[in-house]
Design a protein around this motif. Structure first.
Motif, PDB file in Angstrom:
ATOM      1  N   LEU A 212       0.913  -1.304   0.114  1.00 44.64           N
ATOM      2  CA  LEU A 212      -0.001   0.003   0.017  1.00 44.64           C
ATOM      3  C   LEU A 212       0.940   1.227  -0.230  1.00 44.64           C
ATOM      4  O   LEU A 212       1.805   1.365   0.944  1.00 44.64           O
ATOM      5  CB  LEU A 212      -0.984   0.103   1.073  1.00 44.64           C
ATOM      6  CG  LEU A 212      -1.957   1.298   1.225  1.00 44.64           C
ATOM      7  CD1 LEU A 212      -2.915   1.256   0.201  1.00 44.64           C
ATOM      8  CD2 LEU A 212      -2.609   1.158   2.810  1.00 44.64           C
ATOM      9  N   VAL A 214       0.274   5.156  -0.198  1.00 44.92           N
ATOM     10  CA  VAL A 214      -0.859   5.985   0.162  1.00 44.92           C
ATOM     11  C   VAL A 214      -0.314   7.499   0.653  1.00 44.92           C
ATOM     12  O   VAL A 214      -0.666   8.621   0.458  1.00 44.92           O
ATOM     13  CB  VAL A 214      -2.011   5.694   1.254  1.00 44.92           C
ATOM     14  CG1 VAL A 214      -1.384   5.499   2.569  1.00 44.92           C
ATOM     15  CG2 VAL A 214      -2.992   6.639   1.071  1.00 44.92           C
ATOM     16  N   MET A 240      -2.605   4.844  -4.197  1.00 49.00           N
ATOM     17  CA  MET A 240      -3.752   5.683  -3.923  1.00 49.00           C
ATOM     18  C   MET A 240      -3.508   7.123  -3.810  1.00 49.00           C
ATOM     19  O   MET A 240      -2.506   7.748  -3.386  1.00 49.00           O
ATOM     20  CB  MET A 240      -4.354   5.441  -2.336  1.00 49.00           C
ATOM     21  CG  MET A 240      -4.741   3.832  -2.304  1.00 49.00           C
ATOM     22  SD  MET A 240      -5.795   3.474  -0.844  1.00 49.00           S
ATOM     23  CE  MET A 240      -7.177   4.275  -1.440  1.00 49.00           C
ATOM     24  N   PHE A 243      -5.060   9.856   1.192  1.00 46.77           N
ATOM     25  CA  PHE A 243      -5.633   8.830   2.200  1.00 46.77           C
ATOM     26  C   PHE A 243      -6.850   9.318   2.562  1.00 46.77           C
ATOM     27  O   PHE A 243      -7.407  10.557   2.523  1.00 46.77           O
ATOM     28  CB  PHE A 243      -4.516   9.171   3.482  1.00 46.77           C
ATOM     29  CG  PHE A 243      -5.156   8.327   4.620  1.00 46.77           C
ATOM     30  CD1 PHE A 243      -4.938   6.913   4.444  1.00 46.77           C
ATOM     31  CD2 PHE A 243      -5.874   8.945   5.662  1.00 46.77           C
ATOM     32  CE1 PHE A 243      -5.519   6.346   5.855  1.00 46.77           C
ATOM     33  CE2 PHE A 243      -5.938   8.351   6.595  1.00 46.77           C
ATOM     34  CZ  PHE A 243      -6.009   6.945   6.711  1.00 46.77           C
ATOM     35  N   GLN A 247     -11.868   4.424   2.320  1.00 48.63           N
ATOM     36  CA  GLN A 247     -11.065   3.706   1.024  1.00 48.63           C
ATOM     37  C   GLN A 247     -10.135   2.944   1.120  1.00 48.63           C
ATOM     38  O   GLN A 247      -9.757   1.737   0.209  1.00 48.63           O
ATOM     39  CB  GLN A 247     -10.907   4.845  -0.162  1.00 48.63           C
ATOM     40  CG  GLN A 247     -12.465   5.747  -0.449  1.00 48.63           C
ATOM     41  CD  GLN A 247     -12.294   6.446  -1.577  1.00 48.63           C
ATOM     42  OE1 GLN A 247     -11.398   6.365  -2.438  1.00 48.63           O
ATOM     43  NE2 GLN A 247     -13.200   7.392  -1.728  1.00 48.63           N
ATOM     44  N   SER A 248      -9.185   3.581   1.848  1.00 43.54           N
ATOM     45  CA  SER A 248      -7.901   2.628   2.039  1.00 43.54           C
ATOM     46  C   SER A 248      -8.128   1.334   2.785  1.00 43.54           C
ATOM     47  O   SER A 248      -7.547   0.249   2.355  1.00 43.54           O
ATOM     48  CB  SER A 248      -7.040   3.532   2.911  1.00 43.54           C
ATOM     49  OG  SER A 248      -7.214   3.784   4.051  1.00 43.54           O
ATOM     50  N   ILE A 266      -2.085   7.939   9.663  1.00 47.74           N
ATOM     51  CA  ILE A 266      -2.912   6.930   9.406  1.00 47.74           C
ATOM     52  C   ILE A 266      -3.317   5.983  10.336  1.00 47.74           C
ATOM     53  O   ILE A 266      -4.794   5.593  10.365  1.00 47.74           O
ATOM     54  CB  ILE A 266      -1.901   6.222   8.208  1.00 47.74           C
ATOM     55  CG1 ILE A 266      -1.903   7.498   6.835  1.00 47.74           C
ATOM     56  CG2 ILE A 266      -2.701   5.186   7.504  1.00 47.74           C
ATOM     57  CD1 ILE A 266      -1.125   6.651   5.928  1.00 47.74           C
ATOM     58  N   TRP A 270      -7.320   5.263  11.172  1.00 50.12           N
ATOM     59  CA  TRP A 270      -7.953   3.952  11.226  1.00 50.12           C
ATOM     60  C   TRP A 270      -8.504   3.291  12.550  1.00 50.12           C
ATOM     61  O   TRP A 270      -9.550   2.733  12.604  1.00 50.12           O
ATOM     62  CB  TRP A 270      -6.804   2.998  10.650  1.00 50.12           C
ATOM     63  CG  TRP A 270      -6.737   2.851   9.241  1.00 50.12           C
ATOM     64  CD1 TRP A 270      -7.671   3.300   8.404  1.00 50.12           C
ATOM     65  CD2 TRP A 270      -5.477   2.432   8.453  1.00 50.12           C
ATOM     66  NE1 TRP A 270      -7.065   3.284   6.837  1.00 50.12           N
ATOM     67  CE2 TRP A 270      -5.874   2.739   7.167  1.00 50.12           C
ATOM     68  CE3 TRP A 270      -4.486   1.828   8.617  1.00 50.12           C
ATOM     69  CZ2 TRP A 270      -4.734   2.371   6.228  1.00 50.12           C
ATOM     70  CZ3 TRP A 270      -3.375   1.451   7.655  1.00 50.12           C
ATOM     71  CH2 TRP A 270      -3.592   1.631   6.387  1.00 50.12           C
TER      72      TRP A 270
END
Length: 511
Positions: A212, A214, A240, A243, A247-248, A266, A270
Motif C-alpha cells: 500500500l 498512500v 492511492m 489517504f 477507501q484505504s 494513518i 484507522w
C-alpha cells in the motif's frame, strides 16, 4: 567507479516478471487500472527519450510536482534513466515556495499536475533556467507549456546513458519546518544502499507482496521505501491518490494488501474509524510506521484490536531515509525505533561532540552508505551537520538501551521550564493514554516566572468532552509537575505536513 542507476532495478524486474502487475492505481474518485512491469518499463523508456528530446543533459535537474499517479512513476524513472536529477516538490507548496526551490535547484524542466499548474503563475518569467513545462493530466496545453501526451510525442528512441553510482540522483528539499528548505543531495548509490539495507531485515518486500502506497510520493519515505524499493523487488504497488480512511481500508481488503507503509496519522485515523474491526485485514503480514514518532498507545491498540503488528523505523530525508528499525529484533519494543540497519553506525553525543555516558540522552549522529553528501550549493549548512569523516548530526535527541534507540525529541523542540528540560514526546505519550484524546501535541509557551511552560494542544475523540483541568490532572499521575501542561487548548485537528509530522511552528504561533 561502477555504473549504476536506480532505474536499472525496474528494468531487471520487468525482464523477470513482464506480465506481473507493477502498479495498481486507485484514484480517490473510484475505479482504477493496472500497469504490468513490461508496460511500465516501456513507458519509462518513452519518458526518458522525451526528456532527451528536450535537449536535457546528464545531471540537469527536473522538478516533479505531481500527486500519487502513474505520471509520477513514469516521470521519476524516466528522468533517472536519462541521467537527470529529480527534484520532487511538495504539492502543498505555495507559488513563492515553488519559485524558491526551482531557483535554488536551477531546474531546467518541471512536470506538474494540472491541479497544481496555477502555482507556476507569474513565476516562469523569473526563472531563466526553467525552459520546459509539462502539464500532466491536461487535455490541452496551457500557454507556454505542453501536455504529457505532447511531451511523449516529441521524444525519439531512448539512448542509454551511463551513470556513475556517485552521480546525483535525487534532490529532495527538506520540509522547512525549522527554516529555509535545503536540497539534500542523494546519489544513486545512497538510494540503492538503503534498498540493500532493507533487504537484510525482516521487512524485506517479496514478489508476491502487494504494497500500500498512500503517503505522498514526493516524500522520501514513500518514494524510496514504498515505491522504489517495492518495484525493485518485483512486488505490486497499490498507489492511492490520497489517504481516505474508509477507501484505504476497503483497498487493503479488496486488493489483499500484504504490506502497509504508513505514518502515525494513518494508524490513528484507522483506529478512530467506526467499524474498522469489520474489515478483512488478514492479508496484511506487516505494517511499517515512519516519518514521525508513533505513540506507544497506538502501537499497542493496533495489535490488540486489529491483530496487526506495526514495525516502527526512524530516518531522515538526508539518509535515504531509513536508519533504524525495530525489525532488526524479533518483536517491537514500544517506544523504541529499533537498532541501526546493516552498514549504519550510530552514536549519541553531547553539545561538544563527545560521546555521552551510557544511559544519558544525546544527539543522534550517524554514518553509512545511505547518508547524503551535503546540501545543494550550501556549504555552510552542510558544515553545520556533516563532519569531514562522514558523521551526520541529525538534530534528534535519543537514548540507547541495549543497542535500541529511543527518540526523546528534536533538540530545537525541547521546552525549558525553570531550567529543566521537558521533551514534548514524553508528555505526548502520556496524553495519548487518556481515553478521551484522539491526538495531541506539545509546545512551549512563554511564562513570566519559569521562562517557559508546557502547552498541550488536544484533539478529543468524537463525541467526547473534557476540561483543561481534567487533562492536567491526568498528566500529574504520570509526570513531574513541571512537565505537566499549564495550558491546554482544544482544537478540531492538528496541523501536519503531508508526511504526517506535526507542524509545531504553527502551534507555537498561538502559544
Amino acid at each position: 567507479m561502477s555504473k549504476v542507476n536506480l532505474a536499472d532495478r525496474l528494468r531487471a524486474a520487468a525482464a523477470r516478471l513482464p506480465e506481473k502487475p507493477a502498479l495498481v492505481l486507485r484514484p480517490i474518485s473510484g475505479g482504477g487500472a493496472q500497469v504490468t512491469y513490461h508496460d511500465l518499463d516501456e513507458r519509462v523508456d518513452r519518458a526518458a527519450g522525451a526528456f532527451q528530446g528536450l535537449g536535457l543533459d546528464r545531471g540537469e535537474r527536473v522538478a516533479l510536482m505531481l500527486g500519487n499517479s502513474e505520471h509520477f512513476v513514469e516521470a521519476f524513472y524516466g528522468a533517472m534513466r536519462a541521467g537527470l536529477v529529480v527534484v520532487p516538490l511538495n504539492t502543498t507548496y505555495t507559488t513563492n515556495e515553488v519559485a524558491q526551490i526551482l531557483t535554488d535547484a536551477d531546474a531546467a524542466a518541471i512536470v506538474v499536475g494540472e491541479a497544481y499548474h496555477d502555482r507556476l503563475a507569474g513565476i516562469k518569467e523569473t526563472l531563466p533556467a526553467l525552459e520546459h513545462v509539462v502539464v500532466a493530466g491536461a487535455s490541452s496545453p496551457p500557454l507556454g507549456a505542453q501536455t504529457w501526451k505532447q511531451f511523449l510525442g516529441t521524444g525519439g528512441p531512448f539512448t542509454e546513458v551511463e551513470v556513475d553510482e556517485d552521480d546525483l540522483a535525487l534532490l529532495p528539499y527538506t520540509s522547512g519546518t525549522t527554516g529555509r528548505p535545503k536540497g539534500a543531495m542523494l546519489s544513486h548509490a545512497n538510494l540503492l544502499a538503503n534498498h540493500h539495507q532493507m533487504e537484510q531485515t525482516r521487512l524485506s518486500v517479496e514478489e508476491l507482496d502487494v504494497v500500500l502506497c498512500v503517503l505522498p510520493l514526493f516524500h522520501i519515505y514513500s518514494l524510496n521505501v514504498a515505491m522504489a524499493f517495492s518495484l525493485s523487488r518485483g512486488a505490486t504497488v497499490l498507489i492511492m491518490e490520497r489517504f481516505d480512511p474508509l477507501q484505504s481500508l476497503d483497498a487493503i481488503s479488496s486488493q489483499r494488501v500484504s504490506v502497509v507503509i504508513g505514518a502515525p496519522p494513518i494508524y490513528i485515523a484507522w483506529l478512530n474509524t467506526p467499524g474498522v474491526e469489520e474489515y478483512d485485514l488478514a492479508s496484511v503480514r506487516y505494517a511499517v510506521s515512519g516519518a514521525a514518532p508513533l505513540p506507544r498507545q497506538v502501537l499497542t491498540r493496533f495489535e490488540s484490536e486489529l491483530g496487526i503488528t506495526i514495525w516502527e523505523g526512524y530516518g531522515l530525508t538526508e539518509t535515504s531515509p531509513l536508519l533504524t528499525t525495530v525489525a532488526m529484533d524479533d518483536r517491537p519494543r514500544p517506544g523504541s525505533v529499533g537498532c541501526p540497519v546493516p552498514g549504519v553506525e550510530l552514536r549519541l553525543v553531547d553539545d561538544k561532540g563527545a560521546d555521552v555516558r551510557a544511559g544519558d540522552p544525546g544527539e543522534v549522529v550517524v554514518r553509512g552508505p545511505n547518508v547524503f553528501s551535503g546540501y545543494w550549493q550550501d556549504a555552510d549548512a552542510t558544515a553545520e551537520v556533516l563532519e569531514d569523516d562522514g558523521w551526520f548530526h541529525t538534530g534528534d535527541v535519543g537514548l540507547l538501551d541495549d543497542g535500541h534507540l529511543y527518540l526523546v525529541d528534536r533538540k530545537k523542540d525541547m521546552v525549558l521550564v525553570s531550567g529543566f528540560n521537558v521533551y514534548p514526546r514524553e508528555v505526548e505519550e502520556v496524553l495519548y493514554r487518556h481515553p478521551k484524546i484522539a491526538a495531541a501535541a506539545v509546545v512551549g509557551t512563554p511564562h513570566p516566572y519559569t521562562g517557559e511552560a508546557v502547552k498541550a494542544v488536544v484533539v478529543l475523540r468524537e463525541g467526547e468532552e473534557a476540561a483543561a483541568e481534567d487533562i492536567t490532572d491526568f498528566c500529574r499521575r504520570y509526570l513531574a509537575r513541571f512537565k505537566c501542561p499549564e495550558v491546554v487548548e482544544f482544537v478540531e485537528s492538528l496541523p501536519t505536513n503531508p508526511s504526517g509530522k506535526v507542524l509545531r511552528r504553527e502551534l507555537r504561533k498561538s502559544a
